[in-house]
Design a protein around this motif. Structure first.
Motif, short mmCIF file in Angstrom:
data_model
loop_
_atom_site.label_atom_id
_atom_site.label_comp_id
_atom_site.label_asym_id
_atom_site.label_seq_id
_atom_site.Cartn_x
_atom_site.Cartn_y
_atom_site.Cartn_z
N LYS A 293 3.25 13.26 -6.75
CA LYS A 293 3.85 14.08 -7.80
C LYS A 293 5.37 13.98 -7.66
O LYS A 293 5.92 14.01 -6.57
N ASN A 294 6.07 13.85 -8.78
CA ASN A 294 7.53 13.67 -8.78
C ASN A 294 7.92 12.44 -7.97
O ASN A 294 8.86 12.47 -7.17
N ALA A 295 7.20 11.36 -8.16
CA ALA A 295 7.44 10.13 -7.40
C ALA A 295 8.85 9.60 -7.63
O ALA A 295 9.37 9.65 -8.75
N ASP A 296 9.47 9.12 -6.56
CA ASP A 296 10.82 8.54 -6.64
C ASP A 296 10.77 7.06 -6.24
O ASP A 296 11.75 6.53 -5.73
N ALA B 26 0.83 -1.21 0.00
CA ALA B 26 0.00 0.00 0.00
C ALA B 26 0.86 1.26 0.00
O ALA B 26 0.59 2.21 -0.76
N LEU B 27 1.91 1.30 0.84
CA LEU B 27 2.75 2.50 0.91
C LEU B 27 3.57 2.70 -0.36
O LEU B 27 3.78 3.84 -0.80
N VAL B 28 4.03 1.62 -0.95
CA VAL B 28 4.75 1.73 -2.23
C VAL B 28 3.81 2.28 -3.30
O VAL B 28 4.20 3.13 -4.11
N ALA B 29 2.56 1.82 -3.29
CA ALA B 29 1.57 2.32 -4.25
C ALA B 29 1.29 3.81 -4.01
O ALA B 29 1.21 4.60 -4.96
N ILE B 30 1.17 4.19 -2.74
CA ILE B 30 0.95 5.61 -2.41
C ILE B 30 2.13 6.45 -2.87
O ILE B 30 1.97 7.55 -3.40
N SER B 31 3.34 5.91 -2.68
CA SER B 31 4.54 6.61 -3.14
C SER B 31 4.51 6.84 -4.64
O SER B 31 4.89 7.91 -5.13
N GLY B 32 4.04 5.83 -5.38
CA GLY B 32 3.99 5.94 -6.83
C GLY B 32 2.97 6.95 -7.33
O GLY B 32 3.07 7.45 -8.45
N LEU B 33 1.98 7.26 -6.51
CA LEU B 33 0.93 8.20 -6.90
C LEU B 33 1.32 9.65 -6.61
O LEU B 33 0.63 10.57 -7.04
N GLU C 25 10.11 9.70 2.47
CA GLU C 25 9.92 8.74 3.57
C GLU C 25 8.97 7.60 3.19
O GLU C 25 9.21 6.44 3.55
N THR C 26 7.90 7.93 2.46
CA THR C 26 6.94 6.90 2.08
C THR C 26 7.59 5.83 1.22
O THR C 26 7.30 4.64 1.34
N THR C 27 8.50 6.26 0.35
CA THR C 27 9.21 5.31 -0.53
C THR C 27 10.07 4.35 0.28
O THR C 27 10.00 3.13 0.09
#
Length: 304
Positions: free
Chosen positions: A60-63, A51-58, A187-189
């Motif tokens: 803006k300027n995702a890393d 879930a957190l990796v998916a949130i990270s991907g959403l 941090e989310t990533t």
């Protein structure tokens, strides 16, 4: 500005309280429903990590994939997932299983002392007077918590004490280890990948589809709570709160975690907590505030 700070404080307090409640629910699952530590870890970490990796991907300027494009960062991330995230989760849950959520969480709060000692040795700087006071207070608090003030007598099992100290040491490692990654990536990533890597690692020991224990409505409800309200939501809430108030203030507010764990353990599960336990817990928690006065506290990643 004040609204943002208030929002940040509320988010961190919610996160810390949910972690404390989650620890108590985990204690119920381990001790009364006979759910294995490894199974609960695998489900908790896999679901929240994905879930957190998916949130990270959403974002803006995702890393999200950036750490994997650098060999050194990829190795650091793998190390954090296994030696950091998985280890701290396992030792903490094992401490809960062999004692209770309140004791395990409070013992884990001795980790800032370990960090202070580690940094002093690493940078070859003598410990400051306030550090020495904090260490003495933490040792006294731990002594009262595990012996009730009676030398030679343990109020908890030796196994529980060993897992509690291991949990604190693991949290210290978990706090220091990803520092370079958190400076370069969101941090989310990092937390998302750390949870997912750790979840995959523990799944090799106990796959999430290999269930055990006693399953009834309580088991389903508390497992869902641990996964959603004890992992995914508080991790995200904590990260959001840190953005508004900073890591140092957030680390102080996490003292709500052992408090919520203690209140629920005593009121719901009937865990006996004596005067010496409260005094010991108060002394250990106070060390976080003492170390914060130095203004050199390492801002730790979200709790467990």
């Amino acid at each position: 500005m004040q609204n943002q700070a208030g929002k940040g404080i509320a988010m961190v307090l919610i996160a810390a309280s949910l972690w404390g409640v989650s620890g108590t629910f985990s204690q119920f699952l381990f001790q009364q429903q006979h759910i294995s530590v490894e199974w609960l870890m695998s489900v908790r970490m896999l679901v929240s990590g994905i879930a957190l990796v998916a949130i990270s991907g959403l974002r803006k300027n995702a890393d999200t994939l950036a750490p994997w494009k650098d060999k050194r960062d990829a190795l650091r991330l793998l190390s954090f997932g296994i030696l950091g995230m998985l280890t701290v989760q396992y030792t903490y849950f094992a401490a809960i299983k062999h004692s209770n959520a309140a004791t395990a969480t409070i013992l884990q709060f001795t980790s800032p002392i370990m960090i202070a000692v580690y940094l002093a040795v690493k940078f070859r700087k003598p410990l400051r007077p306030l550090n020495l006071v904090a260490i003495a207070v933490a040792m006294l608090g731990t002594f009262l918590l595990v012996t009730h003030g009676k030398p030679g007598e343990l109020a908890i099992s030796g196994t529980a004490l060993a897992w509690g100290i291991a949990s604190a040491a693991s949290l210290a490692m978990y706090t220091i280890q990803p520092e370079s990654l958190l400076k370069r990536y969101h941090e989310t990533t990092i937390i998302g990948w750390g949870l997912l890597i750790g979840g995959i690692g523990i799944s090799l020991v106990r796959a999430p589809w290999h269930t055990d224990g006693l399953w009834d409505a309580h088991t389903y409800a508390y497992t869902a709570f641990v996964v959603l309200f004890g992992t995914l939501i508080p991790f995200y809430a904590y990260l959001t709160g840190v953005k508004h108030i900073g890591g140092q203030k957030a680390s102080l507010l996490t003292s709500a975690e052992p408090l919520s764990a203690a209140v629920l353990s005593v009121s719901w599960l009937g865990v006996p907590f004596l005067v010496m336990d409260y005094i010991g817990a108060g002394l250990i928690i106070s060390t976080v505030f003492l170390l914060a006065m130095e203004r050199e506290v390492v801002a730790e990643p979200p709790g467990v």
